[in-house]
Design a protein around this motif. Structure first.
Motif, PDB file in Angstrom:
ATOM      1  N   PHE A 153      43.889  42.862  28.157  1.00  0.00           N
ATOM      2  CA  PHE A 153      43.566  43.941  29.091  1.00  0.00           C
ATOM      3  C   PHE A 153      42.063  43.945  29.292  1.00  0.00           C
ATOM      4  N   ALA A 154      41.670  44.374  30.471  1.00  0.00           N
ATOM      5  CA  ALA A 154      40.251  44.266  30.826  1.00  0.00           C
ATOM      6  C   ALA A 154      39.500  45.549  30.528  1.00  0.00           C
ATOM      7  N   LEU A 155      38.318  45.398  29.961  1.00  0.00           N
ATOM      8  CA  LEU A 155      37.393  46.520  29.755  1.00  0.00           C
ATOM      9  C   LEU A 155      36.499  46.649  30.969  1.00  0.00           C
ATOM     10  N   LYS A 172      36.992  45.600  34.781  1.00  0.00           N
ATOM     11  CA  LYS A 172      38.190  45.203  35.518  1.00  0.00           C
ATOM     12  C   LYS A 172      37.965  44.162  36.602  1.00  0.00           C
ATOM     13  N   TYR A 173      39.008  43.353  36.779  1.00  0.00           N
ATOM     14  CA  TYR A 173      39.152  42.517  37.973  1.00  0.00           C
ATOM     15  C   TYR A 173      40.006  43.319  38.952  1.00  0.00           C
ATOM     16  N   TRP A 174      39.515  43.522  40.142  1.00  0.00           N
ATOM     17  CA  TRP A 174      40.326  44.205  41.181  1.00  0.00           C
ATOM     18  C   TRP A 174      39.808  43.713  42.524  1.00  0.00           C
ATOM     19  N   GLY A 175      40.492  42.775  43.122  1.00  0.00           N
ATOM     20  CA  GLY A 175      40.075  42.240  44.418  1.00  0.00           C
ATOM     21  C   GLY A 175      39.842  40.742  44.353  1.00  0.00           C
ATOM     22  N   LYS A 176      40.357  40.065  45.374  1.00  0.00           N
ATOM     23  CA  LYS A 176      40.178  38.609  45.429  1.00  0.00           C
ATOM     24  C   LYS A 176      39.185  38.243  46.529  1.00  0.00           C
ATOM     25  N   ALA A 177      38.382  37.213  46.236  1.00  0.00           N
ATOM     26  CA  ALA A 177      37.505  36.651  47.259  1.00  0.00           C
ATOM     27  C   ALA A 177      38.325  35.709  48.145  1.00  0.00           C
ATOM     28  N   ALA A 218      60.695  33.029  43.065  1.00  0.00           N
ATOM     29  CA  ALA A 218      59.945  32.252  44.051  1.00  0.00           C
ATOM     30  C   ALA A 218      58.465  32.156  43.648  1.00  0.00           C
ATOM     31  N   ARG A 219      57.934  33.243  43.091  1.00  0.00           N
ATOM     32  CA  ARG A 219      56.525  33.220  42.644  1.00  0.00           C
ATOM     33  C   ARG A 219      56.351  32.198  41.503  1.00  0.00           C
ATOM     34  N   THR A 220      57.318  32.194  40.590  1.00  0.00           N
ATOM     35  CA  THR A 220      57.271  31.243  39.472  1.00  0.00           C
ATOM     36  C   THR A 220      57.423  29.815  39.991  1.00  0.00           C
ATOM     37  N   GLY A 242      48.921  31.514  38.714  1.00  0.00           N
ATOM     38  CA  GLY A 242      50.107  32.376  38.636  1.00  0.00           C
ATOM     39  C   GLY A 242      49.705  33.830  38.798  1.00  0.00           C
ATOM     40  N   SER A 243      48.645  34.216  38.109  1.00  0.00           N
ATOM     41  CA  SER A 243      48.122  35.577  38.153  1.00  0.00           C
ATOM     42  C   SER A 243      46.702  35.484  37.600  1.00  0.00           C
ATOM     43  N   VAL A 244      45.744  36.060  38.307  1.00  0.00           N
ATOM     44  CA  VAL A 244      44.344  35.869  37.888  1.00  0.00           C
ATOM     45  C   VAL A 244      44.142  36.334  36.448  1.00  0.00           C
ATOM     46  N   SER A 245      44.718  37.505  36.108  1.00  0.00           N
ATOM     47  CA  SER A 245      44.498  38.015  34.753  1.00  0.00           C
ATOM     48  C   SER A 245      45.147  37.106  33.695  1.00  0.00           C
ATOM     49  N   ALA A 246      46.140  36.295  34.073  1.00  0.00           N
ATOM     50  CA  ALA A 246      46.779  35.381  33.109  1.00  0.00           C
ATOM     51  C   ALA A 246      45.789  34.363  32.560  1.00  0.00           C
ATOM     52  N   SER A 247      44.788  34.018  33.372  1.00  0.00           N
ATOM     53  CA  SER A 247      43.806  33.032  32.893  1.00  0.00           C
ATOM     54  C   SER A 247      43.085  33.558  31.654  1.00  0.00           C
ATOM     55  N   ARG A 248      43.022  34.900  31.517  1.00  0.00           N
ATOM     56  CA  ARG A 248      42.301  35.488  30.380  1.00  0.00           C
ATOM     57  C   ARG A 248      43.177  35.598  29.136  1.00  0.00           C
ATOM     58  N   SER A 249      44.507  35.374  29.264  1.00  0.00           N
ATOM     59  CA  SER A 249      45.372  35.382  28.072  1.00  0.00           C
ATOM     60  C   SER A 249      45.457  33.996  27.441  1.00  0.00           C
ATOM     61  N   SER A 284      49.955  44.822  41.449  1.00  0.00           N
ATOM     62  CA  SER A 284      48.495  44.664  41.439  1.00  0.00           C
ATOM     63  C   SER A 284      48.013  43.873  42.646  1.00  0.00           C
ATOM     64  N   SER A 285      48.676  42.742  42.920  1.00  0.00           N
ATOM     65  CA  SER A 285      48.211  41.880  44.027  1.00  0.00           C
ATOM     66  C   SER A 285      48.192  42.643  45.338  1.00  0.00           C
ATOM     67  N   ASP A 286      49.256  43.442  45.575  1.00  0.00           N
ATOM     68  CA  ASP A 286      49.314  44.207  46.830  1.00  0.00           C
ATOM     69  C   ASP A 286      48.277  45.323  46.819  1.00  0.00           C
ATOM     70  N   GLY A 287      48.145  45.985  45.660  1.00  0.00           N
ATOM     71  CA  GLY A 287      47.200  47.096  45.550  1.00  0.00           C
ATOM     72  C   GLY A 287      45.779  46.634  45.790  1.00  0.00           C
ATOM     73  N   MET A 288      45.414  45.505  45.225  1.00  0.00           N
ATOM     74  CA  MET A 288      44.016  45.070  45.387  1.00  0.00           C
ATOM     75  C   MET A 288      43.758  44.523  46.785  1.00  0.00           C
ATOM     76  N   ARG A 289      44.794  43.960  47.421  1.00  0.00           N
ATOM     77  CA  ARG A 289      44.616  43.490  48.809  1.00  0.00           C
ATOM     78  C   ARG A 289      44.401  44.690  49.725  1.00  0.00           C
TER      79      ARG A 289
HETATM   80  C1  DP6 Z   1      44.365  46.214  37.014  1.00  0.00           C
HETATM   81  O1  DP6 Z   1      46.105  39.626  37.547  1.00  0.00           O
HETATM   82  O2  DP6 Z   1      48.067  41.188  37.846  1.00  0.00           O
HETATM   83  O3  DP6 Z   1      45.149  44.651  35.401  1.00  0.00           O
HETATM   84  O4  DP6 Z   1      45.895  38.107  40.279  1.00  0.00           O
HETATM   85  O5  DP6 Z   1      47.244  39.290  41.980  1.00  0.00           O
HETATM   86  O6  DP6 Z   1      48.344  38.437  39.903  1.00  0.00           O
HETATM   87  P1  DP6 Z   1      47.081  38.970  40.531  1.00  0.00           P
HETATM   88  O7  DP6 Z   1      46.791  40.376  39.834  1.00  0.00           O
HETATM   89  P2  DP6 Z   1      46.737  40.731  38.300  1.00  0.00           P
HETATM   90  O8  DP6 Z   1      45.735  41.980  38.349  1.00  0.00           O
HETATM   91  C2  DP6 Z   1      45.312  42.631  37.199  1.00  0.00           C
HETATM   92  C3  DP6 Z   1      44.524  43.827  37.579  1.00  0.00           C
HETATM   93  C4  DP6 Z   1      44.236  44.795  36.465  1.00  0.00           C
HETATM   94  C5  DP6 Z   1      42.804  44.642  35.974  1.00  0.00           C
HETATM   95  C6  DP6 Z   1      42.527  43.443  35.097  1.00  0.00           C
HETATM   96  O9  DP6 Z   1      43.412  42.966  34.371  1.00  0.00           O
HETATM   97  O10 DP6 Z   1      41.361  42.992  35.141  1.00  0.00           O
END
Ligand code: DP6
Length: 335
Positions: free
Chosen positions: A15-17, A19-24, A71-73, A138-145, A192-197
């Motif tokens: 989990f992020a302290l 946050k990542y929220w938004g894609k370039a 389909a995402r997988t 697959g998911s940006v935050s997955a890169s951090r796990s 998350s993907s829809d929310g940040m878009r």
């Molecule tokens: C709020 O990594 O789930 O958890 O990249 O579109 O798959 P996608 O989104 P995701 O977004 C995580 C957002 C968050 C903040 C964070 O983990 O940094």
């Protein structure tokens, strides 16, 4: 007929302290802002890959997933096969972890373990950076796990399509525990993907959020380096609330917080004011993650559990990142 060998890997949520929220770049899965996270030691998700049929198929805890997730997988697996020059569909079985899509980072653990298993199965190697870069697709935050401990992920930069998360401090750098306060386990309304878009495309606060992100990231990194709970609380809670404020100002507004979510944040703020080492953060769902100093964990747990609306808690220490398990040759259980 060739023997069907399973490839298995595990990963845990992060989990992020900051946050990542938004894609370039949506297509290239490139974050617009830097993030700072902690990889947990659990709950572990185990993903196994075995030879498949006409298409990639996916089961979560024994149940076939709905088509959107399949389909995402499959898109992710296509990319992994393409990078490896491999072919052949697979059956994907995922077991354990947190309830999917409740803002508990279940997709991060899933894609990290999947990337680890896919890299092993299709010969993409063992390098943590390579696997983290793959998991990001697959998911940006997955890169951090993928890496363990305290982890950073840069924003989109000069290295073209490549971007991997890396450990900045080992799991034992700071003796903290994370208490996850569960207040609602229903599937979240806006992924998350829809929310940040939507935030990027319609919130007037998105620009301010992006502008503030580098300062928050640098201050967060310094606070973690110095094991400064007060300093990290200021940064993490601000990053969290700025993210949610930017989402709340969308058209239409997105509200991930529930009444009990706010009640927990108040309890944490009060406990900190009374001298306990703790801070809160909230992702794209109503649960609250409370980081607390090991010596204060009993009192913080008691404080969190006494908040009306808290259904239960989970506790986890920082963990070591995703791991490949021995490749088993036992036939996969029938779905
Ligand atoms: C709020 O990594 O789930 O958890 O990249 O579109 O798959 P996608 O989104 P995701 O977004 C995580 C957002 C968050 C903040 C964070 O983990 O940094």
């Amino acid at each position: 007929m060739a023997e069907d060998t399973r490839t298995r890997a595990t990963a845990a949520p992060n989990f992020a302290l900051v946050k990542y929220w938004g894609k370039a770049d949506d297509e290239a899965m490139m974050p617009a802002v830097p993030s700072l996270s902690m990889t947990l030691e659990g709950p572990l998700v185990e993903v196994s890959l075995s030879d498949g049929g006409e298409e990639d198929r996916v089961w979560l805890d024994g149940t076939p997933v709905h088509e959107t997730w399949r389909a995402r997988t499959a898109r992710f697996l296509d990319l992994a096969r393409q990078r490896a020059g491999a072919s052949g569909h697979v059956d994907v079985r995922s077991v354990g972890g947190m309830p999917p899509a409740a803002g508990l980072a279940s997709s991060a653990a899933f894609f990290a373990a999947l990337a680890r298993a896919a890299a092993a199965r299709w010969g993409l190697g063992e390098d943590t950076g390579t696997i983290s870069d793959l998991a990001r697709m697959g998911s940006v935050s997955a890169s951090r796990s993928v890496p363990g401990g305290w982890v950073v992920l840069d924003p989109a930069g000069r290295r073209g399509p490549v971007l991997e998360a890396r450990t900045v401090f080992a799991p034992d750098h700071w003796d903290v525990t994370v208490i996850v306060a569960v207040v609602d386990t229903a599937e979240k309304q806006v992924a998350s993907s829809d929310g940040m878009r939507l935030t990027r495309d319609s919130s007037p606060y998105y620009g301010a959020w992006v502008d503030a992100s580098v300062g928050l990231f640098e201050d967060g990194l310094r606070a973690v380096g110095e094991r400064d709970m007060e300093g990290l609380a200021r940064v993490a809670e601000r990053s969290c609330m700025m993210m949610h404020a930017s989402a709340m100002a969308c058209e239409p507004p997105i509200l991930y917080l529930a009444p009990a979510t706010l009640a927990v944040t108040r309890a944490v703020t009060r406990m900190r004011a009374s001298g306990l080492g703790c801070l809160y953060t909230i992702d794209a769902g109503p649960q609250v993650k409370v980081v607390c100093a090991k010596e204060d964990v009993d009192r913080v747990r008691e404080g969190v559990l006494s908040v009306p609306g808290v259904l239960g808690i989970m506790e986890h220490a920082p963990g070591a990142g995703c791991r490949l398990l021995g490749a088993g040759s036992d036939p996969p259980r029938s779905p």
